[in-house]
Design a protein around this motif. Sequence first.
Motif, PDB file in Angstrom:
ATOM      1  N   LEU A   1       0.830  -1.204   0.000  1.00 46.58           N
ATOM      2  CA  LEU A   1       0.000   0.000   0.000  1.00 46.58           C
ATOM      3  C   LEU A   1       0.868   1.259   0.000  1.00 46.58           C
ATOM      4  O   LEU A   1       0.578   2.228  -0.699  1.00 46.58           O
ATOM      5  N   LEU A   2       1.962   1.236   0.755  1.00 49.06           N
ATOM      6  CA  LEU A   2       2.886   2.376   0.744  1.00 49.06           C
ATOM      7  C   LEU A   2       3.532   2.547  -0.633  1.00 49.06           C
ATOM      8  O   LEU A   2       3.657   3.668  -1.129  1.00 49.06           O
ATOM      9  N   ILE A   3       3.923   1.452  -1.264  1.00 47.55           N
ATOM     10  CA  ILE A   3       4.520   1.533  -2.595  1.00 47.55           C
ATOM     11  C   ILE A   3       3.540   2.162  -3.580  1.00 47.55           C
ATOM     12  O   ILE A   3       3.912   2.960  -4.429  1.00 47.55           O
ATOM     13  N   LYS A   4       2.292   1.837  -3.418  1.00 46.71           N
ATOM     14  CA  LYS A   4       1.258   2.357  -4.325  1.00 46.71           C
ATOM     15  C   LYS A   4       0.940   3.827  -4.069  1.00 46.71           C
ATOM     16  O   LYS A   4       0.592   4.553  -4.993  1.00 46.71           O
ATOM     17  N   THR A   5       1.074   4.299  -2.843  1.00 40.92           N
ATOM     18  CA  THR A   5       0.574   5.636  -2.505  1.00 40.92           C
ATOM     19  C   THR A   5       1.628   6.640  -2.045  1.00 40.92           C
ATOM     20  O   THR A   5       1.369   7.834  -2.053  1.00 40.92           O
ATOM     21  N   ALA A   6       2.795   6.177  -1.632  1.00 38.74           N
ATOM     22  CA  ALA A   6       3.803   7.096  -1.075  1.00 38.74           C
ATOM     23  C   ALA A   6       4.804   7.534  -2.137  1.00 38.74           C
ATOM     24  O   ALA A   6       4.955   6.904  -3.191  1.00 38.74           O
TER      25      ALA A   6
ATOM     26  N   SER B   1      10.767   8.110  -3.887  1.00 34.07           N
ATOM     27  CA  SER B   1      12.123   8.486  -3.449  1.00 34.07           C
ATOM     28  C   SER B   1      12.200   8.507  -1.919  1.00 34.07           C
ATOM     29  O   SER B   1      13.235   8.161  -1.343  1.00 34.07           O
ATOM     30  N   ASP B   2      11.097   8.881  -1.265  1.00 33.40           N
ATOM     31  CA  ASP B   2      11.060   8.831   0.203  1.00 33.40           C
ATOM     32  C   ASP B   2      11.172   7.390   0.700  1.00 33.40           C
ATOM     33  O   ASP B   2      11.865   7.114   1.679  1.00 33.40           O
ATOM     34  N   LEU B   3      10.474   6.478   0.032  1.00 32.38           N
ATOM     35  CA  LEU B   3      10.534   5.065   0.439  1.00 32.38           C
ATOM     36  C   LEU B   3      11.943   4.510   0.270  1.00 32.38           C
ATOM     37  O   LEU B   3      12.456   3.811   1.148  1.00 32.38           O
ATOM     38  N   ASN B   4      12.584   4.844  -0.855  1.00 33.53           N
ATOM     39  CA  ASN B   4      13.956   4.371  -1.071  1.00 33.53           C
ATOM     40  C   ASN B   4      14.915   4.983  -0.062  1.00 33.53           C
ATOM     41  O   ASN B   4      15.847   4.312   0.387  1.00 33.53           O
ATOM     42  N   SER B   5      14.689   6.232   0.316  1.00 32.37           N
ATOM     43  CA  SER B   5      15.525   6.857   1.350  1.00 32.37           C
ATOM     44  C   SER B   5      15.301   6.194   2.711  1.00 32.37           C
ATOM     45  O   SER B   5      16.238   6.029   3.498  1.00 32.37           O
ATOM     46  N   PHE B   6      14.058   5.793   2.997  1.00 29.65           N
ATOM     47  CA  PHE B   6      13.746   5.072   4.237  1.00 29.65           C
ATOM     48  C   PHE B   6      14.478   3.723   4.250  1.00 29.65           C
ATOM     49  O   PHE B   6      15.104   3.351   5.246  1.00 29.65           O
TER      50      PHE B   6
ATOM     51  N   GLN C   1       9.031  10.700   7.886  1.00 25.38           N
ATOM     52  CA  GLN C   1       9.323  11.639   6.807  1.00 25.38           C
ATOM     53  C   GLN C   1       8.798  11.193   5.445  1.00 25.38           C
ATOM     54  O   GLN C   1       8.975  11.890   4.458  1.00 25.38           O
ATOM     55  N   ILE C   2       8.155  10.035   5.373  1.00 20.83           N
ATOM     56  CA  ILE C   2       7.606   9.552   4.102  1.00 20.83           C
ATOM     57  C   ILE C   2       6.366  10.365   3.758  1.00 20.83           C
ATOM     58  O   ILE C   2       5.466  10.509   4.567  1.00 20.83           O
ATOM     59  N   ARG C   3       6.357  10.918   2.539  1.00 21.05           N
ATOM     60  CA  ARG C   3       5.235  11.750   2.095  1.00 21.05           C
ATOM     61  C   ARG C   3       4.350  11.001   1.105  1.00 21.05           C
ATOM     62  O   ARG C   3       4.834  10.144   0.364  1.00 21.05           O
ATOM     63  N   PRO C   4       3.052  11.343   1.072  1.00 24.87           N
ATOM     64  CA  PRO C   4       2.177  10.761   0.052  1.00 24.87           C
ATOM     65  C   PRO C   4       2.515  11.339  -1.316  1.00 24.87           C
ATOM     66  O   PRO C   4       3.052  12.446  -1.411  1.00 24.87           O
ATOM     67  N   ARG C   5       2.208  10.596  -2.387  1.00 26.11           N
ATOM     68  CA  ARG C   5       2.448  11.092  -3.744  1.00 26.11           C
ATOM     69  C   ARG C   5       1.563  12.282  -4.065  1.00 26.11           C
ATOM     70  O   ARG C   5       1.964  13.181  -4.777  1.00 26.11           O
TER      71      ARG C   5
ATOM     72  N   GLY D   1      -4.811  12.565  -3.689  1.00 25.22           N
ATOM     73  CA  GLY D   1      -5.575  11.386  -4.106  1.00 25.22           C
ATOM     74  C   GLY D   1      -4.976  10.104  -3.565  1.00 25.22           C
ATOM     75  O   GLY D   1      -5.679   9.201  -3.131  1.00 25.22           O
ATOM     76  N   ALA D   2      -3.649  10.026  -3.574  1.00 26.40           N
ATOM     77  CA  ALA D   2      -2.959   8.847  -3.034  1.00 26.40           C
ATOM     78  C   ALA D   2      -3.179   8.749  -1.531  1.00 26.40           C
ATOM     79  O   ALA D   2      -3.340   7.664  -0.976  1.00 26.40           O
ATOM     80  N   LYS D   3      -3.202   9.894  -0.874  1.00 28.78           N
ATOM     81  CA  LYS D   3      -3.453   9.937   0.574  1.00 28.78           C
ATOM     82  C   LYS D   3      -4.845   9.383   0.888  1.00 28.78           C
ATOM     83  O   LYS D   3      -5.017   8.583   1.808  1.00 28.78           O
ATOM     84  N   ARG D   4      -5.831   9.788   0.095  1.00 30.12           N
ATOM     85  CA  ARG D   4      -7.206   9.271   0.287  1.00 30.12           C
ATOM     86  C   ARG D   4      -7.260   7.774   0.010  1.00 30.12           C
ATOM     87  O   ARG D   4      -7.930   7.031   0.718  1.00 30.12           O
ATOM     88  N   GLU D   5      -6.551   7.334  -1.022  1.00 23.85           N
ATOM     89  CA  GLU D   5      -6.529   5.903  -1.349  1.00 23.85           C
ATOM     90  C   GLU D   5      -5.903   5.107  -0.206  1.00 23.85           C
ATOM     91  O   GLU D   5      -6.392   4.040   0.162  1.00 23.85           O
ATOM     92  N   PHE D   6      -4.840   5.635   0.379  1.00 20.69           N
ATOM     93  CA  PHE D   6      -4.194   4.979   1.510  1.00 20.69           C
ATOM     94  C   PHE D   6      -5.181   4.808   2.652  1.00 20.69           C
ATOM     95  O   PHE D   6      -5.360   3.723   3.186  1.00 20.69           O
TER      96      PHE D   6
END
Length: 113
Positions: A59-64, A67-72, A81-85, A88-93
């Motif tokens: 779900l994070l891969i789909k919505t976040a 580059s933040d995920l790779n940095s994590f 520090q992970i931000r939504p894309r 709309g992605a935030k609502r989907e999450f």
Amino acid sequence: MTARAVLTAGLVLSILAFAAACGGDHVDRAKLKAGLENSLFPVGPGLYKDGQVDCYAGLLIKTANRSDLNSFIAGKKRYAQIRPRSDGAKREFHGNVNTCIPKGQGYVLPNGW
């Protein structure tokens, strides 16, 4: 070759080059899952189940922001520090997170989610 065939081949090659250039932000799901298990979602009896953490990682891969995920994953950013894309992605999450982890079990959201 006809002019049409040359144009078609050129278009296909430019599309492939564009796709390769944009594909550099791939997120390794297994590494993300391991990072989540080590930081916030420990797996074990009375804790989180392996499938729940895997679902959450997907779900994070789909919505976040990728580059933040790779940095994590690389240890350069904290989970908070992970931000939504996007909004709309935030609502989907938020619409899907309870399919991974039931409301009663609880989970921590990154800042800004």
